[in-house]
Design a protein around this motif. Structure first.
Motif, PDB file in Angstrom:
ATOM      1  N   THR A 111       0.627  -1.311  -0.003  1.00  0.00           N
ATOM      2  CA  THR A 111      -0.074  -0.043   0.040  1.00  0.00           C
ATOM      3  C   THR A 111       0.878   1.171  -0.029  1.00  0.00           C
ATOM      4  N   ASN A 112       0.434   2.091  -0.319  1.00  0.00           N
ATOM      5  CA  ASN A 112       0.981   3.436  -0.160  1.00  0.00           C
ATOM      6  C   ASN A 112       0.895   4.074   1.153  1.00  0.00           C
ATOM      7  N   LEU A 113       0.177   3.513   2.182  1.00  0.00           N
ATOM      8  CA  LEU A 113       0.198   4.034   3.563  1.00  0.00           C
ATOM      9  C   LEU A 113       1.328   3.946   4.304  1.00  0.00           C
ATOM     10  N   ASP A 117      -0.052   6.604   9.433  1.00  0.00           N
ATOM     11  CA  ASP A 117      -1.190   6.967   8.674  1.00  0.00           C
ATOM     12  C   ASP A 117      -2.403   5.910   9.292  1.00  0.00           C
ATOM     13  N   SER A 234       6.240   1.014   5.246  1.00  0.00           N
ATOM     14  CA  SER A 234       5.252   0.907   4.306  1.00  0.00           C
ATOM     15  C   SER A 234       4.120  -0.023   5.120  1.00  0.00           C
ATOM     16  N   GLU A 314     -10.464   1.091   1.430  1.00  0.00           N
ATOM     17  CA  GLU A 314     -10.989   2.380   0.737  1.00  0.00           C
ATOM     18  C   GLU A 314     -12.000   3.085   1.356  1.00  0.00           C
ATOM     19  N   MET A 319     -10.114   6.942   0.714  1.00  0.00           N
ATOM     20  CA  MET A 319      -9.444   7.005  -0.300  1.00  0.00           C
ATOM     21  C   MET A 319      -9.674   6.111  -1.756  1.00  0.00           C
ATOM     22  N   GLY A 320      -9.108   6.580  -2.713  1.00  0.00           N
ATOM     23  CA  GLY A 320      -9.454   5.826  -4.029  1.00  0.00           C
ATOM     24  C   GLY A 320      -8.400   4.914  -4.329  1.00  0.00           C
ATOM     25  N   LYS A 322      -6.215   4.637  -6.416  1.00  0.00           N
ATOM     26  CA  LYS A 322      -5.023   4.994  -6.948  1.00  0.00           C
ATOM     27  C   LYS A 322      -4.021   5.694  -5.827  1.00  0.00           C
ATOM     28  N   ASP A 323      -4.797   6.173  -4.988  1.00  0.00           N
ATOM     29  CA  ASP A 323      -4.153   6.801  -3.989  1.00  0.00           C
ATOM     30  C   ASP A 323      -3.606   5.981  -2.898  1.00  0.00           C
ATOM     31  N   LEU A 324      -4.489   4.747  -2.392  1.00  0.00           N
ATOM     32  CA  LEU A 324      -4.042   3.707  -1.742  1.00  0.00           C
ATOM     33  C   LEU A 324      -3.084   2.830  -2.207  1.00  0.00           C
ATOM     34  N   GLY A 325      -2.837   2.466  -3.657  1.00  0.00           N
ATOM     35  CA  GLY A 325      -1.766   1.744  -4.212  1.00  0.00           C
ATOM     36  C   GLY A 325      -1.766   0.489  -3.802  1.00  0.00           C
TER      37      GLY A 325
END
Lengths: 485, 139
Positions: A111-113, A117, A234, A314, A319-320, A322-325
């Motif tokens: 994830t991008n998190l 976060d 990550s 989500e 978050m969508g 794309k942002d979550l990755g």
């Protein structure tokens, strides 16, 4: 507990131990156990070593009957057992060498998190996952599949569920066999197996199956980690599940049928759970056709579970995608038989590689790994217990000696009843919460059965496979939230 | 009442040592043991009955077939079985009536998912009191 194994064991090096084939009449090859001295002691406390010797009886077995450092007492094969048979030299396939949970396996999602976060939302996330992902004994999934679609799913695996809205096309690229091994034969699957699998697509299962939210807390190979888009801090998601009732029923029926193959093909094995048939026989082909259906079902199942989990992330983080990755790093089986080619004594041979509680670990450059990973090798996902760590490893060239196989987890140390006994009067969930780990479980006794101390220390298991050179550490994860069946 | 079964320690799975004064009782007690591991049977009142019939080559194979038949019924009909009456019994075949109660929506009686009964190390032994067998359940 005292040592049960009384047979011979010879040290090869610090990480390899040999049970010579002279131990028992009928062993066709030596047994090799991958362990350090301390772990060998644990392995010799139950019947795992005897089972390594028993597997050496399988007709057509080549090189060795092997056990990985997380090996422990199973049924027929030890859990953590690896054995390859030569298909064109009467080599056999044994349903007991795959196990009841066909294609039980692991999936790792990035994830991008970052950990910071996650902190304020961790409880919501764990409860959300617990509510939206069906888990536990007797649970039913919300994915209903009927009639001819059932057969399609067993042939197309992950692709079928992705085509029906459960995930993205690129997920297939990062799944072993693209989530559908070829040669699945739906007609080899009995109506009863269909029936047991019908309502269970998209369910986690119970016992040691889990969904875990983690954070990368150590990176060992920065270059490889970068390829997998992971760095220290990550947040990752790990999924452990298999083929549910469908796989259990397939194994059950073929194990029974194969008992009758023993006399038909003049095979003698020391344990009925090692019942087997030549890969090239009608029975062998039928089993492999059915086993592949169950394997594809399991990949489809983990794909559904990941899809459900993405939905929860989500919702909770608002978050969508794309942002979550939330991209799939890899999905790999650890209970399966695969047909693979190896060079044996200078000749290319087609082998049936049984991995029962062992993970495939292809080296860099292997044609069957995703293009993006070619340079660093196949990702190998190793879960630990819910209180300590999990690992991401990659395969190595040296692992050719194990038919590119490595460990699959920490491996149990205590029986379930001993774990329940040891945890009497304690709250495992509170103990873990004090360490910052939120757990939810549907089974009453699951948390005690799965208590961290019931497992070997995964850090030690991984240091053995790295020391032996059969895989290489990329990064280590620490659990933050756990959902158990 | 004499003990129907006891669990024994197995690292990954669950082992059960089953007792019976004769083979028929051994089979009935093995079925009870399996469901006692799966669910909380205390005070469970049977409301439904089903008939089952299984075949096998010899008692040991018949025993595994019997247990797997019951598991199949549990998973596909969602019924917890608690009472087992075998009324026809031979080395190759058995017929039985089994009694139980639907699992129910909240599944609150369920404890452990048993995937299958295994053949591993399975051996029915004659003892002074009757018969005994150790079964490993894959969980």
């Amino acid at each position: 507990m005292k040592t049960i194994w009384q047979g011979p064991i010879e040290k090869i090096d610090d990480y390899r131990w040999c049970i010579p084939k002279s131990y028992k009449s009928g062993m066709l090859v030596d047994g090799v156990i991958y362990a350090d001295e301390k772990m060998l002691g644990d392995i010799c406390k139950d019947k795992a070593a005897e089972q390594v010797a028993n597997v050496a009886f399988l007709p057509g077995i080549v090189k060795y009957s092997m056990a990985m450092p997380d090996a422990h007492w199973g049924y027929g094969f030890p859990i953590g057992g690896v054995a390859a048979t030569d298909v064109d030299a009467g080599g056999v396939v044994s349903p007991g060498g795959v196990g009841f949970d066909i294609n039980c396996g692991m999936r790792l999602v990035r994830t991008n998190l970052k950990e910071k976060d996650l902190a304020p939302k961790l409880k919501d996330l764990v409860y959300g996952l617990y509510n939206d992902v069906p888990a536990g004994v007797g649970s039913k999934g919300d994915i209903k599949i009927t009639g001819s679609d059932e057969k399609k799913l067993l042939v197309e695996g992950s692709k079928w569920v992705v085509d029906h809205g459960y995930g993205r096309q690129e997920d297939l690229e990062y799944t072993e066999e693209r989530g559908a091994v070829k040669g699945a034969d739906p007609d080899s699957v009995s109506p009863r197996a269909y029936e047991r699998g019908k309502n269970q697509s998209g369910t986690l299962g119970s016992g040691n199956h889990f969904l875990e939210v983690q954070v990368v807390d150590e990176v060992y190979d920065g270059t490889a980690a970068e390829v997998f888009s992971l760095e220290k801090g990550s947040v990752t998601l790990m999924i452990h599940s298999g083929s549910r009732g469908l796989g259990y029923q397939v194994c059950d029926e073929y194990s029974k049928d194969f008992l009758h193959c023993l006399s038909k093909y003049g095979i003698s094995v020391p344990d009925r759970q090692l019942a087997c048939a030549p890969v090239n026989s009608d029975e062998g082909k039928a089993y492999l056709g059915a086993m592949r259906c169950a394997a594809n079902y399991a990949w489809a199942n983990r794909q559904c579970l990941m899809h459900l989990a993405r939905g929860v992330f989500e919702k909770v983080f608002n978050m969508g995608p794309k942002d979550l990755g939330m991209d799939l790093v890899y999905d790999v089986a650890h209970n399966i038989a695969k047909i693979e080619k190896y060079n044996i004594n200078g000749k290319e041979r087609t082998l049936c590689v049984h991995r029962k509680g062992a993970t495939r670990a292809f080296p860099p450059g292997h044609p069957e790994i995703p293009e993006k990973y070619k340079k660093c090798g196949q990702p190998v996902i190793i879960p630990g217990d819910m209180g300590r760590n999990s690992y991401l490893l990659v395969g190595t060239k040296r692992a050719e000696e194990t038919f590119y196989s490595t460990c699959h987890g920490a491996g149990r140390l205590m029986s379930r009843s001993a774990a329940i006994h040891a945890c009497r009067g304690r709250s495992i969930s509170r103990e873990l919460e004090n360490k910052g780990i939120i757990v939810k479980s549907s089974g009453r006794e699951t948390l005690a059965e799965e208590a961290p101390e019931a497992y070997k220390n995964v850090n030690e298991v991984v240091s053995v496979v790295e020391g032996a050179g059969i895989s290489k550490r990329v990064c280590r994860m620490r659990p933050l939230g756990v959902i158990k069946g | 009442m004499t003990k129907k079964y006891e669990q024994f320690s197995h690292t990954a799975d669950i082992g059960a040592r089953i007792y019976g004064k004769d083979l028929k009782e051994l089979f009935e007690n093995a079925a009870f043991a399996m469901f006692d591991i799966i669910a909380d049977l205390e005070g469970l009142e049977a409301t439904v009955a089903r008939a089952v019939e299984v075949e096998g080559e010899g008692y040991e194979e018949l025993l595994v077939s019997w247990l797997d038949e019951l598991l199949y019924n549990f998973y596909t009909k969602s019924i917890i079985f608690s009472k087992f009456e075998i009324w026809e019994f031979s080395e190759k075949k058995l017929k039985a009536k089994i009694y139980g109660r639907p699992v129910g929506v909240n599944r609150n009686r369920l404890k452990t998912e048993i995937k299958a009964a295994t053949y591993s190390g399975l051996e029915i032994k004659k003892t002074a009191e009757g018969y005994q067998v150790e079964i490993i359940f894959d969980v």
